[in-house]
Design an enzyme around this catalytic site. Structure first.
Site, PDB file in Angstrom:
ATOM      1  N   LEU A  73       0.682  -1.406  -0.010  1.00 57.89           N
ATOM      2  CA  LEU A  73      -0.215   0.086  -0.187  1.00 57.89           C
ATOM      3  C   LEU A  73       0.864   1.046   0.150  1.00 57.89           C
ATOM      4  O   LEU A  73       1.512   1.433   1.011  1.00 57.89           O
ATOM      5  CB  LEU A  73      -0.739   0.077   1.154  1.00 57.89           C
ATOM      6  CG  LEU A  73      -2.189  -1.238   1.593  1.00 57.89           C
ATOM      7  CD1 LEU A  73      -2.719  -0.794   2.680  1.00 57.89           C
ATOM      8  CD2 LEU A  73      -2.800  -1.123   0.191  1.00 57.89           C
ATOM      9  N   ILE A 142       2.197  -0.791   4.296  1.00 54.02           N
ATOM     10  CA  ILE A 142       1.787  -0.195   4.438  1.00 54.02           C
ATOM     11  C   ILE A 142       2.995   1.178   4.312  1.00 54.02           C
ATOM     12  O   ILE A 142       3.749   1.338   5.617  1.00 54.02           O
ATOM     13  CB  ILE A 142       1.305  -0.074   5.780  1.00 54.02           C
ATOM     14  CG1 ILE A 142       0.284  -1.306   5.796  1.00 54.02           C
ATOM     15  CG2 ILE A 142       0.312   1.039   5.976  1.00 54.02           C
ATOM     16  CD1 ILE A 142      -1.013  -0.715   7.004  1.00 54.02           C
ATOM     17  N   ASP A 143       2.653   1.932   3.297  1.00 50.64           N
ATOM     18  CA  ASP A 143       3.877   3.062   3.264  1.00 50.64           C
ATOM     19  C   ASP A 143       3.457   3.996   2.489  1.00 50.64           C
ATOM     20  O   ASP A 143       3.301   4.390   1.509  1.00 50.64           O
ATOM     21  CB  ASP A 143       4.591   2.628   2.481  1.00 50.64           C
ATOM     22  CG  ASP A 143       6.331   3.235   2.437  1.00 50.64           C
ATOM     23  OD1 ASP A 143       6.665   3.550   3.526  1.00 50.64           O
ATOM     24  OD2 ASP A 143       6.707   3.596   1.506  1.00 50.64           O
ATOM     25  N   VAL A 144       2.222   4.715   3.768  1.00 47.89           N
ATOM     26  CA  VAL A 144       1.163   5.535   2.466  1.00 47.89           C
ATOM     27  C   VAL A 144       1.946   6.875   3.349  1.00 47.89           C
ATOM     28  O   VAL A 144       1.202   7.171   4.313  1.00 47.89           O
ATOM     29  CB  VAL A 144      -0.178   5.364   2.874  1.00 47.89           C
ATOM     30  CG1 VAL A 144      -1.225   6.849   2.116  1.00 47.89           C
ATOM     31  CG2 VAL A 144      -0.143   4.284   1.971  1.00 47.89           C
TER      32      VAL A 144
END
Length: 221
Positions: A73, A142-144
């Protein structure tokens, strides 16, 4: 290449673009490698690649090689994809979700992301994708970010429960967070406390960069 050589002395910007979502996208030669940045932070390669590599190493490369589907993500330039494919030699499916089509265009042009056959790129909002997907995953990264900001939904219990529900047994969530003040420290501790201890273990890794803190959640088989 002369730009690469001189980048060991001083960063050399080779591309800059305005984006409706990310405001500014920049590609720069820095210390002999191409990096992707927003206006105020590193988006891919450089320090971000080191951070996510550290998280993947903590999970264990041997475990990752046995996985059959990874969800990312927040793709940006795809440095974590390159770590998975080139360094770990992961061969199975990767689904990457990125909200900014301009970012994907730059990633394809400068980092050859579209040449990675096992990568399926989806232009979508991470929250919307997580609600819709019918798949289950061995690893969710998750790297949003929107520059240095992290959308609030990432830390809401509803989203936490939803991504946890998408994990296969012994699956992992690797969550890259940014810490800029004490309120962010409190936010992260609250997030950890809301992970269901009956089904999951959760930990924060010691920081290797000043402002980034990794959270790892494991679904106990």
């Amino acid at each position: 290449m002369i730009q690469k050589f001189f980048s060991y002395i001083i960063p050399i910007k080779i591309f800059k673009k305005k984006s409706a979502r990310s405001k500014i996208i920049e590609v720069t030669w820095a210390n002999g490698e191409l990096v992707l940045d927003s206006e105020n932070t590193n988006y891919s390669y450089g320090s971000l690649q080191r951070i996510l590599r550290y998280g993947l190493r903590n999970i264990g490369y041997e475990k990752i090689l046995k996985m059959n589907h990874i969800l990312l993500l927040g793709v940006a330039g795809g440095s974590v994809v390159k770590t998975l494919v080139d360094e770990i030699e992961y061969k199975e499916k990767i689904t990457g979700v990125e909200i900014d089509p301009d970012m994907i265009q730059v990633a394809n042009q400068y980092f050859n992301l579209n040449q990675i056959e096992q990568l399926e790129l989806v232009i979508d909002d991470a929250f919307e994708f997580v609600l819709k997907t019918k798949e289950q995953y061995n690893l969710i990264i998750i790297d949003v970010f929107e520059d240095t900001n992290m959308p609030n939904f990432l830390f809401e219990k509803f989203f936490l429960n939803r991504v946890c529900a998408l994990l296969k047994d012994d699956g992992f969530i690797l969550f890259n967070t940014m810490i800029l003040d004490e309120a962010h420290n409190v936010r992260n501790r609250k997030y950890i406390s809301e992970v269901n201890p009956k089904t999951f273990t959760a930990k924060m890794l010691p920081r290797i960069e000043t402002h980034n803190e990794l959270i790892i959640i494991n679904k106990v088989a």
